[in-house]
Enzyme design. Structure first.
Site, PDB file in Angstrom:
ATOM      1  N   ASP A 181      45.329  37.986  41.746  1.00 17.41           N
ATOM      2  CA  ASP A 181      45.870  39.166  42.406  1.00 17.41           C
ATOM      3  C   ASP A 181      46.901  39.871  41.518  1.00 17.41           C
ATOM      4  OD1 ASP A 181      46.171  40.910  44.544  1.00 17.41           O
ATOM      5  OD2 ASP A 181      46.344  39.315  46.020  1.00 17.41           O
ATOM      6  N   ASP A 196      42.889  46.831  50.213  1.00 13.95           N
ATOM      7  CA  ASP A 196      42.181  45.883  51.088  1.00 13.95           C
ATOM      8  C   ASP A 196      41.283  46.550  52.119  1.00 13.95           C
ATOM      9  OD1 ASP A 196      43.584  44.103  49.662  1.00 13.95           O
ATOM     10  OD2 ASP A 196      44.547  43.124  51.369  1.00 13.95           O
TER      11      ASP A 196
HETATM   12  C1  GAL Z   1      45.824  41.267  48.463  1.00 10.86           C
HETATM   13  C2  GAL Z   1      44.346  41.134  48.157  1.00 10.86           C
HETATM   14  C3  GAL Z   1      43.680  40.493  49.353  1.00 10.86           C
HETATM   15  C4  GAL Z   1      44.312  39.135  49.595  1.00 10.86           C
HETATM   16  C5  GAL Z   1      45.824  39.262  49.751  1.00 10.86           C
HETATM   17  C6  GAL Z   1      46.524  37.907  49.799  1.00 10.86           C
HETATM   18  O1  GAL Z   1      46.478  41.840  47.365  1.00 10.86           O
HETATM   19  O2  GAL Z   1      43.809  42.405  47.909  1.00 10.86           O
HETATM   20  O3  GAL Z   1      42.301  40.406  49.157  1.00 10.86           O
HETATM   21  O4  GAL Z   1      43.998  38.291  48.511  1.00 10.86           O
HETATM   22  O5  GAL Z   1      46.387  39.996  48.675  1.00 10.86           O
HETATM   23  O6  GAL Z   1      47.893  38.023  49.949  1.00 10.86           O
END
Ligand code: GAL
Length: 428
Positions: A166, A221
């Site tokens: 991430d 997301d």
């Molecule tokens: C976001 C990511 C999600 C999930 C989340 C976890 O940045 O896009 O898919 O992994 O973090 O905190």
């Protein structure tokens, strides 16, 4: 090599020194070559599996994951290709140990991560884990920055096969450099680990990530809605944007993205929300479009509770085959006429997949006269003229042959629904 007898010192002649250099260099190349050569092999076609985030956020634990794995086996998901089981954010403790190692939360994972990975492997599946290139994960757990090689060794020792990485708390890091460091750390373990880049498309990863990871997210997301989008009062997207499936589909210039997708390197339209509350038509559209776009197909629902209809959709082998087609070409929008969009994907053997998508709020009756259409994919140099090459048509959701392109296609497509077909040239 000469030995100086008086001083008993070993001296390399210039010839020996160059040979030495040559062998060391070749060995290094061989090692790097091997890991790089494995890259495409690990994700020749878009990765498929399950990820915990969309339904469970950080509320994950061993029992849940084992339940999901068992259901993936018993409901037939594994056998149609969903083979990665990935735990997302929230699997670890808030602090590293004194040696700087990440520690799995013992309440959530009482038997540790290796035990879970072993269980997944015992079912013939692969195990994936999550972390972040920054100092912390988005959920505030320890990030990988400055610990890349140490973390990679730990993941490899646990039997990890997939890393989602991430982009929270990245400070002044440069994305391609940060992800390249982690890629090299994974290579250095010698274990093939699929590397899934998750920087939300912020730094246009399609331009650089093909050399670095196997897939890269192109958006913020996803949420289980058709065309929702998080915006501030001034209309600008929020930093932590949430997107509905149609927004993700249309948020980037498809032509820019698709030229960079190929075996071992895929645009990732995010984990799926099929089975998470949209209508059956919207679920169909979501799944059909993710397949046509050659996106990774990661289930994002509570697999243990999947309804029969949702199982039937997600395990539809004919739709999956479009996603996994060996040509590895991402589909594109061929035509838009008000609420009707037609998307196309060239397939191996001169075949094509088409999605007729009704984005409107009313059903649409369509009459599509094949003979006046030639679909051209300029980027990948593919073309089909139905007047010259008549095709057999197969409806993939209904799993039925529905005639040929010699006659116009007449169909009614419900609101937010899709008609997905493949077209195979008739034998002359
Ligand atoms: C976001 C990511 C999600 C999930 C989340 C976890 O940045 O896009 O898919 O992994 O973090 O905190």
């Amino acid at each position: 090599m000469k030995t100086n007898s008086k001083k008993n010192i070993t001296v390399e002649t210039p010839l020996m020194a160059s040979l030495h250099f040559f062998f060391t260099f070749s060995l290094l190349l061989l090692f790097a070559g091997n890991t790089f050569a494995q890259k495409a092999d690990l994700a020749k076609t878009p990765p498929m599996g399950w990820n915990s985030w969309n339904t469970f956020a950080t509320n994950i634990n061993e029992e849940l994951v084992i339940g999901v794995v068992d259901s993936m086996v018993s409901m037939g998901f594994r056998d149609v290709g969903y083979n990665y089981v990935v735990i997302d954010d929230g699997w670890m403790l808030r602090e590293r140990d004194e040696e700087g190692n990440l520690v799995a939360d013992p309440e959530k994972f009482p038997n540790g991560i290796k035990h879970l990975a072993d269980y997944v492997h015992s079912k013939g599946m692969k195990f994936g884990i999550y972390n972040c290139a920054g100092t912390q994960t988005c959920g505030g757990y320890p990030g990988g920055r400055g610990h890349e090689y140490q973390d990679a060794r730990l993941y490899a020792s646990w039997g990890v096969d997939y890393l989602k990485y991430d982009w929270c708390y990245h400070g002044n890091l440069t994305s391609d450099a940060a992800y390249t460091t982690m890629r090299d750390a994974l290579y250095a373990t010698g274990r093939p680990i699929l590397f899934s880049i998750c920087e939300w498309g912020d730094t246009e990863p399609w331009f650089w990530a093909g050399e670095v990871g196997h897939a890269w997210r192109i958006s913020g997301d996803i949420y289980p809605c058709y065309d929702c989008e998080d915006r501030h009062d001034d209309g600008l997207p929020t930093q932590w944007s949430a997107w509905g499936v149609m927004k993700i589909l249309n948020m980037r210039n498809n032509d820019t993205l698709r030229r960079y997708a190929h075996a071992g390197a895929w645009n990732d339209f995010d984990m799926m929300e099929v089975g998470n509350g949209m209508t059956p038509a919207e679920d169909r559209t979501h799944f059909a479009m993710w397949s046509l776009l050659a996106s990774p197909l990661m289930l994002g629902n509570d697999v243990r509770k999947t309804s029969k209809e949702t199982i039937a959709l997600l395990t539809n082998k004919e739709i999956i085959a479009v996603n996994q087609d060996a040509l590895g070409i991402q589909g594109f929008k061929y035509l838009q006429d008000k609420n009707l969009e037609i998307w196309a994907k060239p397939l191996q053997g001169g075949a094509w997949a088409l999605c007729f998508l009704n984005t409107g709020n009313e059903s649409e009756k369509i009459t599509f006269n094949w003979n006046s259409h030639t679909i051209i994919d300029k980027i990948f140099n593919k073309e089909i003229s139905f007047a010259k090459t008549p095709c057999k048509i197969r409806d993939l959701c209904a799993k039925k042959d529905v005639g040929t392109t010699k006659k116009p296609l007449v169909a009614t497509i419900a609101s937010h629904d899709v008609l997905m077909v493949t077209l195979k040239p008739l034998k002359k």
